[in-house]
Design a protein around this motif. Structure first.
Motif, PDB file in Angstrom:
ATOM      1  N   ASN A 247      75.721 -55.350 -75.937  1.00  0.00           N
ATOM      2  CA  ASN A 247      77.125 -55.648 -76.211  1.00  0.00           C
ATOM      3  C   ASN A 247      77.752 -54.578 -77.106  1.00  0.00           C
ATOM      4  O   ASN A 247      77.045 -53.895 -77.850  1.00  0.00           O
ATOM      5  CB  ASN A 247      77.239 -57.007 -76.915  1.00  0.00           C
ATOM      6  N   PRO A 248      79.068 -54.450 -77.072  1.00  0.00           N
ATOM      7  CA  PRO A 248      79.738 -53.485 -77.957  1.00  0.00           C
ATOM      8  C   PRO A 248      79.427 -53.788 -79.426  1.00  0.00           C
ATOM      9  O   PRO A 248      79.445 -54.942 -79.847  1.00  0.00           O
ATOM     10  CB  PRO A 248      81.225 -53.700 -77.648  1.00  0.00           C
ATOM     11  N   GLY A 249      79.127 -52.733 -80.178  1.00  0.00           N
ATOM     12  CA  GLY A 249      78.890 -52.906 -81.603  1.00  0.00           C
ATOM     13  C   GLY A 249      77.480 -53.288 -81.994  1.00  0.00           C
ATOM     14  O   GLY A 249      77.195 -53.508 -83.175  1.00  0.00           O
ATOM     15  N   SER A 382      76.571 -61.870 -74.670  1.00  0.00           N
ATOM     16  CA  SER A 382      76.966 -62.438 -75.961  1.00  0.00           C
ATOM     17  C   SER A 382      76.720 -63.946 -76.009  1.00  0.00           C
ATOM     18  O   SER A 382      76.918 -64.669 -75.028  1.00  0.00           O
ATOM     19  CB  SER A 382      78.448 -62.143 -76.228  1.00  0.00           C
ATOM     20  N   LYS A 383      76.300 -64.409 -77.176  1.00  0.00           N
ATOM     21  CA  LYS A 383      76.099 -65.840 -77.390  1.00  0.00           C
ATOM     22  C   LYS A 383      77.333 -66.490 -77.994  1.00  0.00           C
ATOM     23  O   LYS A 383      77.431 -67.717 -78.072  1.00  0.00           O
ATOM     24  CB  LYS A 383      74.910 -66.066 -78.317  1.00  0.00           C
ATOM     25  N   THR A 384      78.287 -65.701 -78.432  1.00  0.00           N
ATOM     26  CA  THR A 384      79.472 -66.244 -79.112  1.00  0.00           C
ATOM     27  C   THR A 384      80.777 -65.970 -78.360  1.00  0.00           C
ATOM     28  O   THR A 384      81.777 -66.653 -78.589  1.00  0.00           O
ATOM     29  CB  THR A 384      79.590 -65.636 -80.518  1.00  0.00           C
ATOM     30  N   LYS A 385      80.783 -64.949 -77.461  1.00  0.00           N
ATOM     31  CA  LYS A 385      82.004 -64.605 -76.746  1.00  0.00           C
ATOM     32  C   LYS A 385      81.815 -64.826 -75.254  1.00  0.00           C
ATOM     33  O   LYS A 385      80.730 -64.594 -74.715  1.00  0.00           O
ATOM     34  CB  LYS A 385      82.383 -63.138 -76.999  1.00  0.00           C
ATOM     35  N   ALA A 386      82.864 -65.266 -74.603  1.00  0.00           N
ATOM     36  CA  ALA A 386      82.805 -65.528 -73.160  1.00  0.00           C
ATOM     37  C   ALA A 386      83.082 -64.252 -72.374  1.00  0.00           C
ATOM     38  O   ALA A 386      83.964 -63.464 -72.734  1.00  0.00           O
ATOM     39  CB  ALA A 386      83.823 -66.600 -72.782  1.00  0.00           C
ATOM     40  N   CYS A 387      82.325 -64.070 -71.310  1.00  0.00           N
ATOM     41  CA  CYS A 387      82.524 -62.905 -70.433  1.00  0.00           C
ATOM     42  C   CYS A 387      83.731 -63.163 -69.538  1.00  0.00           C
ATOM     43  O   CYS A 387      83.866 -64.230 -68.930  1.00  0.00           O
ATOM     44  CB  CYS A 387      81.274 -62.670 -69.598  1.00  0.00           C
ATOM     45  N   ARG A 388      84.628 -62.172 -69.441  1.00  0.00           N
ATOM     46  CA  ARG A 388      85.860 -62.304 -68.650  1.00  0.00           C
ATOM     47  C   ARG A 388      85.727 -61.683 -67.258  1.00  0.00           C
ATOM     48  O   ARG A 388      86.696 -61.629 -66.509  1.00  0.00           O
ATOM     49  CB  ARG A 388      87.027 -61.629 -69.376  1.00  0.00           C
ATOM     50  N   CYS A 389      84.545 -61.206 -66.914  1.00  0.00           N
ATOM     51  CA  CYS A 389      84.348 -60.478 -65.652  1.00  0.00           C
ATOM     52  C   CYS A 389      83.880 -61.412 -64.541  1.00  0.00           C
ATOM     53  O   CYS A 389      83.108 -62.343 -64.779  1.00  0.00           O
ATOM     54  CB  CYS A 389      83.327 -59.366 -65.832  1.00  0.00           C
ATOM     55  N   ASP A 410      62.468 -43.287 -68.473  1.00  0.00           N
ATOM     56  CA  ASP A 410      61.159 -43.811 -68.871  1.00  0.00           C
ATOM     57  C   ASP A 410      61.238 -45.126 -69.643  1.00  0.00           C
ATOM     58  O   ASP A 410      60.369 -45.979 -69.485  1.00  0.00           O
ATOM     59  CB  ASP A 410      60.425 -42.774 -69.741  1.00  0.00           C
ATOM     60  N   LEU A 411      62.245 -45.268 -70.510  1.00  0.00           N
ATOM     61  CA  LEU A 411      62.318 -46.459 -71.366  1.00  0.00           C
ATOM     62  C   LEU A 411      63.684 -47.125 -71.244  1.00  0.00           C
ATOM     63  O   LEU A 411      64.726 -46.460 -71.378  1.00  0.00           O
ATOM     64  CB  LEU A 411      62.085 -46.094 -72.835  1.00  0.00           C
ATOM     65  N   PHE A 412      63.661 -48.445 -70.971  1.00  0.00           N
ATOM     66  CA  PHE A 412      64.878 -49.255 -70.913  1.00  0.00           C
ATOM     67  C   PHE A 412      64.791 -50.338 -71.983  1.00  0.00           C
ATOM     68  O   PHE A 412      63.759 -50.993 -72.139  1.00  0.00           O
ATOM     69  CB  PHE A 412      65.023 -49.932 -69.545  1.00  0.00           C
ATOM     70  N   VAL A 413      65.903 -50.535 -72.690  1.00  0.00           N
ATOM     71  CA  VAL A 413      65.946 -51.576 -73.719  1.00  0.00           C
ATOM     72  C   VAL A 413      67.244 -52.350 -73.602  1.00  0.00           C
ATOM     73  O   VAL A 413      68.322 -51.757 -73.503  1.00  0.00           O
ATOM     74  CB  VAL A 413      65.847 -50.964 -75.140  1.00  0.00           C
ATOM     75  N   VAL A 414      67.127 -53.680 -73.575  1.00  0.00           N
ATOM     76  CA  VAL A 414      68.300 -54.550 -73.659  1.00  0.00           C
ATOM     77  C   VAL A 414      68.412 -55.005 -75.111  1.00  0.00           C
ATOM     78  O   VAL A 414      67.514 -55.671 -75.634  1.00  0.00           O
ATOM     79  CB  VAL A 414      68.176 -55.767 -72.718  1.00  0.00           C
ATOM     80  N   MET A 415      69.502 -54.632 -75.785  1.00  0.00           N
ATOM     81  CA  MET A 415      69.647 -54.877 -77.218  1.00  0.00           C
ATOM     82  C   MET A 415      70.299 -56.232 -77.481  1.00  0.00           C
ATOM     83  O   MET A 415      71.093 -56.731 -76.677  1.00  0.00           O
ATOM     84  CB  MET A 415      70.447 -53.746 -77.852  1.00  0.00           C
TER      85      MET A 415
END
Length: 521
Positions: A247-249, A382-389, A410-415
């Motif tokens: 997510n942004p930020g 996000s657990k606090t904001k709703a996705c608008r897409c 080589d490396l993928f990370v979901v933050m």
């Protein structure tokens, strides 16, 4: 019996014309080509011509040469002066550094110049001062790499940069009259001192590697994100391509910008290669032991990323990031053409540019780092904001990156989202120490390249697995349908993890951690 003709006219002795030669060079892409500058002085209408497919800046050199010689009290002979640049079939010879060899050949037209292997470079001022040019360093470095140069007359003001190139005797000159005097005397004694790097040093075998322990931005400032920081450490230690999604930020750009400070040490050859590309881009390098980092905007054109342009092709961001980091933020917003063209440098560490008159190859040994949001609005995870897409928007956004392109990462990370309970973790200094330890292990194994850049035949030599680790990889291959490239990527990542953990062979937990960084389809 034939009668002898008493009044037969005596035969005229043919005067041998002196053809003097000096050696210079021109750039063809990023590689130097040796150019022999030869001059003759013949009877005829007085004139001064340069032949051999010289570009406009060399044709303009005639006026600078005339002015510089006249200021130094040289009287032009009433002869036709012809200068040839050989080989003549090489088009677009360019550079103001041809001024000095042209002037020396004209000034010394009555003397034989028999000094073989002597290169001459320098731009002339109208008053006879000798100046440097931005092409000088790339030219001489390329000639050195090809083993073609041992001695050169160069501008004194260029010595501050040129002494970084070892193994060459430089004869610095300030004025045209000084250069003429040196060639007349044949005194080519070098009076320069070799440059010494002011940086921390690691010696492995007979090779020295340099680094700076300066951390302008610290990983301690990135709160939480333990998994992402661990992946960043692994990516830096082996120069692996690294992809972050979140997510942004959440800290994607923060992590990317801090990777540069913890990268492995750099050899003298790599330092010179970085400086060469900076000179070609019009920059003045500082020769610090810091790998470059480039982060072009997603609106950048293909020519600015890969190099090119009309006329003389210029290098782009990929070449300028060579030996360092190329960071694409918001990667789905880059054009499809650029993303697909990135497959070549990610695979081969080279960029090829084809033009009508030339085919140019640039070195692009980069560590590629990319970041993206999970969806166009950025709130999908996000657990606090709703996705608008909508589903179609999300799918179109994520499909901008093709599987062949992603297969080279080589490396993928979901933050994760940043939480109020997140605390500071490991700092850059500690991470850099771990990278240095892994670097030494790689070099002690005899690797010329770091783990992330190993070629196919090198993987089988250096990425040795224990029996248990091999079984896990075989099982993952069958279960997930891994491609040959994916298997190689996992082995290289696991090798770096093993180096960080000081394992001689890749262990079970090393291969499991490497598998955890694979992309989830």
């Amino acid at each position: 019996m034939t009668a002898k003709v008493e009044n037969e006219a005596p035969k005229r002795e043919k005067k041998e014309t002196i053809v003097n030669r000096l050696t210079c060079a021109t750039l063809e892409g990023v590689n130097a080509r040796v150019i022999e500058v030869e001059a003759t002085f013949t009877k005829g209408l007085p004139g001064f011509s340069v032949v051999g497919l010289a570009s406009s800046d060399i044709q303009e050199a005639k006026e600078r040469v005339k002015s510089a010689l006249l200021v130094n009290d040289f009287i032009f002979p009433p002869l036709k002066i012809t200068v040839n640049l050989s080989p003549t079939d090489l088009a677009n010879k360019r550079g103001s550094h041809f001024d000095l060899p042209l002037a020396l050949l004209v000034a010394l037209n009555k003397r034989d110049i028999e000094e073989e292997g002597l290169f001459v470079f320098g731009e002339l001022g109208l008053d006879g001062r000798i100046k440097s040019s931005s092409l000088l360093f790339p030219l001489i470095l390329s000639l050195k790499e090809q083993g073609l140069i041992k001695r050169a007359i160069v501008p004194k003001e260029a010595i501050v940069h040129l002494t970084h190139i070892s193994g060459i005797d430089f004869v610095p000159v300030e004025t045209l009259s000084e250069a003429i005097s040196i060639v007349e005397r044949g005194d080519f004694t070098s009076k320069t001192r070799q440059f010494e790097y002011d940086a921390k040093k690691i010696t492995v075998g007979a090779a020295n590697y340099y680094y700076e322990a300066q951390y302008s931005s610290d990983f301690r400032e990135v709160k939480g994100q333990t998994v992402a920081k661990r992946a960043a450490l692994i990516a830096a230690a082996g120069m692996h391509n690294f992809f972050m999604e979140g997510n942004p930020g959440c800290g994607k750009s923060m992590i990317a910008k801090r990777i540069r400070d913890i990268l492995p040490p750099i050899s003298e050859k790599e330092l010179l290669s970085i400086a060469k590309h900076q000179f070609l881009d019009g920059q003045i390098p500082d020769f610090k032991a810091i790998r470059p980092m480039r982060s072009p905007h997603h609106t950048a054109t293909s020519a600015s990323i890969f190099g090119g342009g009309s006329g003389q092709a210029r290098i782009g961001e990929v070449a300028l990031a060579s030996k360092g980091v190329l960071f694409f933020d918001e990667i789905p917003h880059f054009s499809k053409q650029i993303l697909e063209a990135m497959r070549e440098p990610l695979q081969d560490q080279k960029v090829h540019i084809a033009r009508v008159n030339a085919k140019i190859e640039y070195e692009a040994d980069i560590m590629f780092v990319a970041a993206q949001n999970p969806c166009p609005c950025g709130n999908l995870l996000s657990k606090t904001k709703a996705c608008r897409c909508g589903d179609r928007e999300i799918k179109r956004y994520q499909n901008r990156l093709s599987d062949p392109f992603l297969d080279r990462i080589d490396l993928f990370v979901v933050m994760q989202e940043v939480g109020s309970g997140d605390r500071e973790g490991v700092d850059s200094a500690q991470m850099h120490r771990e990278v240095l330890g892994a670097f030494v292990m790689q070099k002690q194994r005899g690797q010329k390249r770091l783990n992330g850049k190993l070629a196919e035949h090198e993987i089988s030599t250096f990425c040795l697995l224990t029996e248990e680790a091999a079984k896990i990889l075989d099982g993952a291959t069958q279960r997930f349908g891994l491609t040959h490239r994916s298997i190689a990527s996992i082995k290289k990542t696991a090798r770096t993890i093993a180096d960080l953990e000081k394992h001689e062979k890749i262990q079970k937990r090393d291969i499991l951690e490497a598998l955890s960084y694979r992309r989830r389809r």
